[in-house]
Design a protein around this motif. Structure first.
Motif, PDB file in Angstrom:
ATOM      1  N   LYS A  10      41.624  32.369 -40.140  1.00  0.00           N
ATOM      2  CA  LYS A  10      42.367  31.388 -40.176  1.00  0.00           C
ATOM      3  C   LYS A  10      43.400  31.170 -39.303  1.00  0.00           C
ATOM      4  O   LYS A  10      44.021  29.971 -39.034  1.00  0.00           O
ATOM      5  N   LYS A  11      44.147  32.494 -38.953  1.00  0.00           N
ATOM      6  CA  LYS A  11      45.216  32.337 -37.881  1.00  0.00           C
ATOM      7  C   LYS A  11      44.651  31.695 -36.708  1.00  0.00           C
ATOM      8  O   LYS A  11      45.501  31.022 -36.234  1.00  0.00           O
ATOM      9  N   ASP A  12      43.504  32.066 -36.163  1.00  0.00           N
ATOM     10  CA  ASP A  12      42.936  31.700 -35.010  1.00  0.00           C
ATOM     11  C   ASP A  12      42.862  30.128 -35.091  1.00  0.00           C
ATOM     12  O   ASP A  12      43.188  29.441 -34.105  1.00  0.00           O
ATOM     13  N   VAL A  13      42.472  29.475 -36.208  1.00  0.00           N
ATOM     14  CA  VAL A  13      42.199  28.103 -36.247  1.00  0.00           C
ATOM     15  C   VAL A  13      43.551  27.524 -36.208  1.00  0.00           C
ATOM     16  O   VAL A  13      43.891  26.548 -35.621  1.00  0.00           O
ATOM     17  N   VAL A  14      44.656  28.107 -36.860  1.00  0.00           N
ATOM     18  CA  VAL A  14      45.925  27.697 -37.074  1.00  0.00           C
ATOM     19  C   VAL A  14      46.751  27.481 -35.542  1.00  0.00           C
ATOM     20  O   VAL A  14      47.307  26.791 -35.231  1.00  0.00           O
ATOM     21  N   LYS A  15      46.562  28.631 -34.840  1.00  0.00           N
ATOM     22  CA  LYS A  15      46.975  28.853 -33.547  1.00  0.00           C
ATOM     23  C   LYS A  15      46.149  27.711 -32.631  1.00  0.00           C
ATOM     24  O   LYS A  15      46.895  26.991 -31.566  1.00  0.00           O
ATOM     25  N   ALA A  16      44.870  27.683 -32.705  1.00  0.00           N
ATOM     26  CA  ALA A  16      44.223  26.686 -31.968  1.00  0.00           C
ATOM     27  C   ALA A  16      44.548  25.133 -32.139  1.00  0.00           C
ATOM     28  O   ALA A  16      44.842  24.177 -31.318  1.00  0.00           O
ATOM     29  N   GLY A  20      48.077  22.151 -29.711  1.00  0.00           N
ATOM     30  CA  GLY A  20      48.431  20.891 -29.545  1.00  0.00           C
ATOM     31  C   GLY A  20      47.626  19.915 -28.913  1.00  0.00           C
ATOM     32  O   GLY A  20      47.775  18.855 -28.325  1.00  0.00           O
ATOM     33  N   ASP A  21      46.408  20.423 -28.180  1.00  0.00           N
ATOM     34  CA  ASP A  21      45.525  19.753 -27.115  1.00  0.00           C
ATOM     35  C   ASP A  21      44.375  19.022 -27.990  1.00  0.00           C
ATOM     36  O   ASP A  21      43.835  18.382 -27.100  1.00  0.00           O
ATOM     37  N   ARG A  22      44.259  19.333 -29.145  1.00  0.00           N
ATOM     38  CA  ARG A  22      43.114  18.775 -29.945  1.00  0.00           C
ATOM     39  C   ARG A  22      43.739  18.264 -31.435  1.00  0.00           C
ATOM     40  O   ARG A  22      44.366  18.993 -31.952  1.00  0.00           O
ATOM     41  N   PRO A  23      43.263  17.187 -31.799  1.00  0.00           N
ATOM     42  CA  PRO A  23      43.522  16.534 -33.342  1.00  0.00           C
ATOM     43  C   PRO A  23      42.950  17.659 -34.278  1.00  0.00           C
ATOM     44  O   PRO A  23      42.023  18.319 -34.160  1.00  0.00           O
ATOM     45  N   ILE A  24      43.511  17.462 -35.617  1.00  0.00           N
ATOM     46  CA  ILE A  24      43.009  18.486 -36.538  1.00  0.00           C
ATOM     47  C   ILE A  24      41.687  18.085 -36.870  1.00  0.00           C
ATOM     48  O   ILE A  24      40.614  19.175 -37.167  1.00  0.00           O
ATOM     49  N   GLN A  26      39.265  17.497 -34.819  1.00  0.00           N
ATOM     50  CA  GLN A  26      38.386  17.986 -33.978  1.00  0.00           C
ATOM     51  C   GLN A  26      38.278  19.637 -34.093  1.00  0.00           C
ATOM     52  O   GLN A  26      37.318  20.414 -34.126  1.00  0.00           O
ATOM     53  N   ILE A  27      39.828  20.255 -34.531  1.00  0.00           N
ATOM     54  CA  ILE A  27      39.613  21.792 -34.923  1.00  0.00           C
ATOM     55  C   ILE A  27      38.953  21.884 -35.863  1.00  0.00           C
ATOM     56  O   ILE A  27      37.879  22.907 -35.847  1.00  0.00           O
ATOM     57  N   ALA A  28      38.874  21.021 -36.956  1.00  0.00           N
ATOM     58  CA  ALA A  28      37.790  21.346 -38.085  1.00  0.00           C
ATOM     59  C   ALA A  28      36.508  21.228 -37.639  1.00  0.00           C
ATOM     60  O   ALA A  28      35.699  22.135 -38.217  1.00  0.00           O
ATOM     61  N   VAL A  38      41.745  23.131 -42.999  1.00  0.00           N
ATOM     62  CA  VAL A  38      42.629  23.618 -41.917  1.00  0.00           C
ATOM     63  C   VAL A  38      43.981  23.153 -42.152  1.00  0.00           C
ATOM     64  O   VAL A  38      44.971  23.857 -41.919  1.00  0.00           O
ATOM     65  N   SER A  39      44.388  21.833 -42.859  1.00  0.00           N
ATOM     66  CA  SER A  39      45.677  21.541 -43.140  1.00  0.00           C
ATOM     67  C   SER A  39      46.274  22.570 -44.017  1.00  0.00           C
ATOM     68  O   SER A  39      47.566  22.804 -43.841  1.00  0.00           O
ATOM     69  N   GLU A  40      45.683  23.036 -45.045  1.00  0.00           N
ATOM     70  CA  GLU A  40      46.200  23.933 -45.947  1.00  0.00           C
ATOM     71  C   GLU A  40      46.523  25.194 -44.925  1.00  0.00           C
ATOM     72  O   GLU A  40      47.660  25.860 -45.271  1.00  0.00           O
ATOM     73  N   TRP A  41      45.743  25.552 -44.364  1.00  0.00           N
ATOM     74  CA  TRP A  41      45.953  26.827 -43.395  1.00  0.00           C
ATOM     75  C   TRP A  41      47.205  26.572 -42.596  1.00  0.00           C
ATOM     76  O   TRP A  41      48.142  27.693 -42.363  1.00  0.00           O
ATOM     77  N   VAL A  42      47.413  25.416 -41.996  1.00  0.00           N
ATOM     78  CA  VAL A  42      48.562  25.330 -41.101  1.00  0.00           C
ATOM     79  C   VAL A  42      49.852  25.414 -41.797  1.00  0.00           C
ATOM     80  O   VAL A  42      50.582  25.753 -41.315  1.00  0.00           O
ATOM     81  N   LYS A  43      49.866  24.823 -43.176  1.00  0.00           N
ATOM     82  CA  LYS A  43      51.079  24.977 -44.259  1.00  0.00           C
ATOM     83  C   LYS A  43      51.285  26.171 -44.346  1.00  0.00           C
ATOM     84  O   LYS A  43      52.384  26.612 -44.378  1.00  0.00           O
ATOM     85  N   LYS A  44      50.226  26.988 -44.658  1.00  0.00           N
ATOM     86  CA  LYS A  44      50.697  28.453 -45.082  1.00  0.00           C
ATOM     87  C   LYS A  44      50.837  29.420 -43.902  1.00  0.00           C
ATOM     88  O   LYS A  44      51.826  30.169 -44.050  1.00  0.00           O
TER      89      LYS A  44
END
Length: 96
Positions: A10-16, A20-24, A26-28, A38-44
């Motif tokens: 989860k933290k690796d996804v948030v760090k990715a 800032g080089d890819r939109p959410i 694309q990360i998903a 992914v949005s929930e993890w970013v908040k958490k």
């Protein structure tokens, strides 16, 4: 089906995402996780990951990189399978 992800993943996804080089979206797609998840993890984990990013130089774990690579490969194979199904259907019509 409920999937449980490790805290590290989860933290690796948030760090990715925070790089800032890819939109959410694309990360998903890269990590094969729902955009809302992914949005929930970013908040958490966002604040914690931002703090760690600023204090130490962190890279994605090797497992996260491998997951992204394998997801990309899987996506390519799915496209190939779809193409072959369409081709088989086309040629089946031609035979009749």
């Amino acid at each position: 089906m409920s999937v449980h992800y490790s805290e590290e993943f989860k933290k690796d996804v948030v760090k990715a995402y925070m790089d800032g080089d890819r939109p959410i979206v694309q990360i998903a797609a890269d990590y094969n996780v729902a955009k809302s998840t992914v949005s929930e993890w970013v908040k958490k984990y966002g604040e914690e990951c931002q703090y760690k990013k600023n204090t130490t130089k962190t890279n994605e774990s090797e497992s996260a990189k491998e997951i992204r690579r394998l997801n990309k490969l899987l996506h390519e194979k799915d496209k190939e399978i779809d193409f072959l199904k369409k081709a088989a259907a086309f040629f089946a019509k031609e035979i009749d």
